[in-house]
Design a protein around this motif. Structure first.
Motif, PDB file in Angstrom:
ATOM      1  N   THR A 170       0.813  -1.220   0.000  1.00  0.00           N
ATOM      2  CA  THR A 170       0.000   0.000   0.000  1.00  0.00           C
ATOM      3  C   THR A 170       0.841   1.263   0.000  1.00  0.00           C
ATOM      4  N   SER A 193      -4.206  -5.886  -7.919  1.00  0.00           N
ATOM      5  CA  SER A 193      -4.994  -6.169  -6.733  1.00  0.00           C
ATOM      6  C   SER A 193      -5.232  -7.678  -6.661  1.00  0.00           C
ATOM      7  N   HIS A 239      -9.489  -8.778  -2.225  1.00  0.00           N
ATOM      8  CA  HIS A 239      -9.678  -7.428  -1.676  1.00  0.00           C
ATOM      9  C   HIS A 239     -11.076  -7.249  -1.090  1.00  0.00           C
ATOM     10  N   GLY A 246     -11.411  -7.016   2.671  1.00  0.00           N
ATOM     11  CA  GLY A 246     -10.601  -6.011   3.342  1.00  0.00           C
ATOM     12  C   GLY A 246     -11.365  -4.872   3.974  1.00  0.00           C
ATOM     13  N   ALA A 265      -5.686  -8.784   2.286  1.00  0.00           N
ATOM     14  CA  ALA A 265      -6.951  -8.351   1.683  1.00  0.00           C
ATOM     15  C   ALA A 265      -7.112  -6.839   1.780  1.00  0.00           C
ATOM     16  N   GLU A 266      -6.785  -6.287   2.952  1.00  0.00           N
ATOM     17  CA  GLU A 266      -6.905  -4.843   3.130  1.00  0.00           C
ATOM     18  C   GLU A 266      -5.978  -4.087   2.181  1.00  0.00           C
ATOM     19  N   SER A 267      -4.747  -4.563   2.047  1.00  0.00           N
ATOM     20  CA  SER A 267      -3.793  -3.865   1.182  1.00  0.00           C
ATOM     21  C   SER A 267      -4.261  -3.866  -0.262  1.00  0.00           C
ATOM     22  N   LYS A 268      -4.921  -4.932  -0.671  1.00  0.00           N
ATOM     23  CA  LYS A 268      -5.401  -5.010  -2.047  1.00  0.00           C
ATOM     24  C   LYS A 268      -6.664  -4.185  -2.258  1.00  0.00           C
ATOM     25  N   LEU A 269      -7.446  -3.999  -1.193  1.00  0.00           N
ATOM     26  CA  LEU A 269      -8.550  -3.038  -1.246  1.00  0.00           C
ATOM     27  C   LEU A 269      -8.002  -1.624  -1.382  1.00  0.00           C
ATOM     28  N   HIS A 270      -6.936  -1.332  -0.648  1.00  0.00           N
ATOM     29  CA  HIS A 270      -6.342   0.006  -0.701  1.00  0.00           C
ATOM     30  C   HIS A 270      -5.943   0.385  -2.123  1.00  0.00           C
ATOM     31  N   ASP A 318      -7.153  -7.651 -11.148  1.00  0.00           N
ATOM     32  CA  ASP A 318      -7.042  -8.921 -10.427  1.00  0.00           C
ATOM     33  C   ASP A 318      -6.499  -9.950 -11.414  1.00  0.00           C
TER      34      ASP A 318
END
Length: 257
Positions: A105, A125, A129, A132, A153-158, A179
């Protein structure tokens, strides 16, 4: 022909994307975490338009990467490919951040803010995600018990939210998230169902194609098709809160226009 910078080019999807673009006649600026990792690129180094070296765990080295890219010249596209998956512990970067957050991120955020603005931005991503949600309450895992899958998961949502925010803020830049699927790399493992060529195809197409279908912004892609991301990623309020927090954590401001 385009010139494209790819983070994490020594292995896996980054290397496959670099090879694909070079084979198409494009120029590629490669990135390695260390001098030793750069040596592993072999003949790709001589084919590339440049090599930058730096560890994305470190804010200082991430800033150095941006400086090295800017010294080469303005990129047509940047593929933010580098990332880590399951980390056994939160870890601690030189600045005290969680390693997953720093690499997945903070680094793409800082590079986006510090590298001369390209025509196209692509952020890798994951379908994961969508798990996240709620990450902004303790972005850096200072209070929560460490959960490597949740952190990933959170980092890929970011990065999806960042891509969408940039599509709003920077209308002259095409900014998208991809993705690539569960790909047979060191990270994905030998049992993953997606081959490297399929895994790299969407991001390289978005980086260089003049097809009207690729000349869009603020979209989430999976194997050359648009999909709907998690609701939070498309929420301007979430995007702006995320950017504000990343700016505070890094000391780097993302230009609004």
């Amino acid at each position: 022909m385009a010139i494209v910078f790819i983070t994490g080019s020594t292995d896996g999807l980054g290397r496959a994307a670099a090879q694909s673009l070079l084979d198409q006649g494009h120029r590629v600026v490669l990135h390695a975490r260390s001098v030793d990792r750069a040596a592993a690129l072999g003949e790709l180094t001589s084919r590339g338009a440049g090599m930058v070296v730096g560890d994305l765990r470190s804010a200082a080295e991430t800033k150095s990467i941006a400086d090295q890219v800017n010294a080469i010249g303005r990129m047509d596209a940047i593929i933010h490919n580098a990332g880590v998956y399951t980390q056994r512990s939160r870890g601690s970067t030189p600045e005290g951040h969680a390693s997953t957050l720093a690499i997945n991120t903070l680094a793409p955020y800082m590079l986006t803010a510090l590298i001369e603005r390209p025509r196209r931005l692509i952020y890798l991503s994951s379908g994961l995600h969508r798990g996240g949600e709620g990450s902004l309450d303790d972005l850096d895992w200072n209070s929560r018990a460490w959960d490597s899958a949740k952190a990933y998961a959170e980092s890929k949502l970011h990065v999806v939210a960042l891509a969408f925010a940039l599509a709003r803020r920077w209308p002259n830049v095409l900014s998208n998230a991809v993705d690539p699927g569960w790909v047979r790399t060191k990270m994905g493992g030998a049992s993953a169902p997606v081959d490297l060529d399929t895994g790299q195809r969407t991001q390289t197409w978005l980086a260089v194609s003049e097809d009207s279908a690729a000349l869009v912004s603020g979209r989430y892609w999976h194997h050359l098709r648009q999909e709907e991301p998690a609701d939070e990623a498309t929420d301007p309020g979430f995007q702006e809160e995320l950017i504000a927090k990343l700016g505070k954590l890094t000391g780097v401001e993302l230009p609004r226009v």
